[in-house]
Design an enzyme around this catalytic site. Sequence first.
Site, mmCIF file in Angstrom:
data_model
loop_
_atom_site.group_PDB
_atom_site.id
_atom_site.type_symbol
_atom_site.label_atom_id
_atom_site.label_comp_id
_atom_site.label_asym_id
_atom_site.label_seq_id
_atom_site.Cartn_x
_atom_site.Cartn_y
_atom_site.Cartn_z
ATOM 1 N N LYS A 83 15.058 -64.549 8.762
ATOM 2 C CA LYS A 83 16.404 -64.470 9.335
ATOM 3 C C LYS A 83 17.196 -63.307 8.716
ATOM 4 O O LYS A 83 16.760 -62.710 7.724
ATOM 5 C CB LYS A 83 17.104 -65.823 9.121
ATOM 6 C CG LYS A 83 16.400 -66.992 9.836
ATOM 7 C CD LYS A 83 17.186 -68.296 9.670
ATOM 8 C CE LYS A 83 16.499 -69.449 10.378
ATOM 9 N NZ LYS A 83 17.337 -70.681 10.347
ATOM 10 N N TYR A 118 17.799 -70.805 20.315
ATOM 11 C CA TYR A 118 18.252 -72.065 19.711
ATOM 12 C C TYR A 118 18.956 -72.958 20.742
ATOM 13 O O TYR A 118 19.802 -73.769 20.365
ATOM 14 C CB TYR A 118 19.172 -71.784 18.526
ATOM 15 C CG TYR A 118 18.442 -71.465 17.226
ATOM 16 C CD1 TYR A 118 17.620 -72.420 16.608
ATOM 17 C CD2 TYR A 118 18.601 -70.244 16.594
ATOM 18 C CE1 TYR A 118 16.973 -72.143 15.408
ATOM 19 C CE2 TYR A 118 17.950 -69.962 15.391
ATOM 20 C CZ TYR A 118 17.140 -70.921 14.805
ATOM 21 O OH TYR A 118 16.505 -70.654 13.609
ATOM 22 N N ASN A 126 19.720 -69.815 5.826
ATOM 23 C CA ASN A 126 18.594 -70.442 5.129
ATOM 24 C C ASN A 126 17.283 -69.667 5.303
ATOM 25 O O ASN A 126 16.202 -70.250 5.275
ATOM 26 C CB ASN A 126 18.475 -71.918 5.521
ATOM 27 C CG ASN A 126 18.238 -72.099 7.008
ATOM 28 O OD1 ASN A 126 18.040 -71.133 7.734
ATOM 29 N ND2 ASN A 126 18.228 -73.339 7.453
ATOM 30 N N HIS A 164 12.857 -69.359 9.631
ATOM 31 C CA HIS A 164 12.659 -70.348 10.694
ATOM 32 C C HIS A 164 11.174 -70.670 10.806
ATOM 33 O O HIS A 164 10.335 -69.792 10.581
ATOM 34 C CB HIS A 164 13.133 -69.788 12.046
ATOM 35 C CG HIS A 164 12.594 -70.557 13.226
ATOM 36 N ND1 HIS A 164 13.158 -71.737 13.656
ATOM 37 C CD2 HIS A 164 11.508 -70.338 14.019
ATOM 38 C CE1 HIS A 164 12.435 -72.202 14.685
ATOM 39 N NE2 HIS A 164 11.437 -71.368 14.921
ATOM 40 N N GLU A 167 8.036 -70.800 21.601
ATOM 41 C CA GLU A 167 8.747 -69.802 20.775
ATOM 42 C C GLU A 167 7.936 -68.514 20.632
ATOM 43 O O GLU A 167 8.509 -67.426 20.615
ATOM 44 C CB GLU A 167 9.071 -70.402 19.407
ATOM 45 C CG GLU A 167 10.122 -71.497 19.508
ATOM 46 C CD GLU A 167 10.445 -72.164 18.179
ATOM 47 O OE1 GLU A 167 11.292 -73.078 18.175
ATOM 48 O OE2 GLU A 167 9.855 -71.780 17.147
HETATM 49 P P1 ATP Z 1 14.945 -73.670 12.005
HETATM 50 O O1 ATP Z 1 14.930 -74.232 13.423
HETATM 51 O O2 ATP Z 1 15.750 -72.396 11.883
HETATM 52 O O3 ATP Z 1 13.563 -73.545 11.456
HETATM 53 P P2 ATP Z 1 15.450 -76.303 10.955
HETATM 54 O O4 ATP Z 1 14.425 -76.735 11.952
HETATM 55 O O5 ATP Z 1 15.219 -76.621 9.512
HETATM 56 O O6 ATP Z 1 15.684 -74.720 11.051
HETATM 57 P P3 ATP Z 1 17.520 -77.107 12.793
HETATM 58 O O7 ATP Z 1 18.112 -78.468 12.788
HETATM 59 O O8 ATP Z 1 16.557 -76.740 13.869
HETATM 60 O O9 ATP Z 1 16.885 -76.865 11.340
HETATM 61 O O10 ATP Z 1 18.736 -76.076 12.794
HETATM 62 C C1 ATP Z 1 18.559 -74.730 13.201
HETATM 63 C C2 ATP Z 1 19.372 -73.838 12.300
HETATM 64 O O11 ATP Z 1 20.766 -74.072 12.532
HETATM 65 C C3 ATP Z 1 19.207 -74.093 10.792
HETATM 66 O O12 ATP Z 1 18.074 -73.495 10.242
HETATM 67 C C4 ATP Z 1 20.476 -73.489 10.249
HETATM 68 O O13 ATP Z 1 20.404 -72.048 10.202
HETATM 69 C C5 ATP Z 1 21.497 -73.919 11.307
HETATM 70 N N1 ATP Z 1 22.094 -75.218 10.981
HETATM 71 C C6 ATP Z 1 21.512 -76.441 11.084
HETATM 72 N N2 ATP Z 1 22.345 -77.427 10.705
HETATM 73 C C7 ATP Z 1 23.503 -76.806 10.342
HETATM 74 C C8 ATP Z 1 24.778 -77.249 9.861
HETATM 75 N N3 ATP Z 1 25.027 -78.552 9.681
HETATM 76 N N4 ATP Z 1 25.713 -76.311 9.608
HETATM 77 C C9 ATP Z 1 25.481 -74.997 9.800
HETATM 78 N N5 ATP Z 1 24.308 -74.502 10.266
HETATM 79 C C10 ATP Z 1 23.338 -75.394 10.536
HETATM 80 MG MG MG Z 2 14.542 -76.178 14.014
#
Ligand code: ATP
Ligand code: MG
Length: 140
Positions: free
Chosen positions: A11, A51, A114, A117, A128
């Site tokens: 990211k 997303y 974070n 992904h 994806e």
């Molecule tokens: P990713 O899909 O990026 O691998 P993930 O599967 O761990 O991450 P998801 O629930 O799919 O988590 O959320 C997608 C992304 O949205 C997260 O990686 C983060 O960047 C952002 N995100 C998720 N929850 C929050 C939150 N509560 N506040 C802010 N940003 C969030």
């Molecule tokens: Mg995710």
Amino acid sequence: MSPQRTLSIIKPDGVAQGNVGDILKRFEEKEFQIKALKMLLLSPQQAAGFYAVHRERSFFPDLVRYMSSGTVVVVVLEAPEVVARLRELMGATDPKQAAEGTLRRLYATSIEKNVVHGSDSRESARKEIHYFFSDSELPE
Ligand code: ATP
Ligand code: MG
């Protein structure tokens, strides 16, 4: 066990902090093969499409802004059980909850920023990968 593929994205914060080389090295140390890779600056529309499952969530506008704020590296990885194994290497979404030694524990600065992904299922991985790569960019 037959190999499977998954999509990872380094990211904008991972790229900006100079952690691309280290993250790719960690993929290779786990014997995840890099099958395709490109650097992209996502438009807000591309980030929102990627997303889209989260479009009703309160954090969605911020997520779209963040994911289109700088270049990202999109990577197709192949290995047995790589979908689950990549998620394990990444650690929990919130770096405060992420296990010791995971990429998010090491490099993430917040639940939003974070670093990395990973697809959450084989079905998401398939979709994806094709979101970013055409058939001609993917080896057999
Ligand atoms: P990713 O899909 O990026 O691998 P993930 O599967 O761990 O991450 P998801 O629930 O799919 O988590 O959320 C997608 C992304 O949205 C997260 O990686 C983060 O960047 C952002 N995100 C998720 N929850 C929050 C939150 N509560 N506040 C802010 N940003 C969030
Ligand atoms: Mg995710």
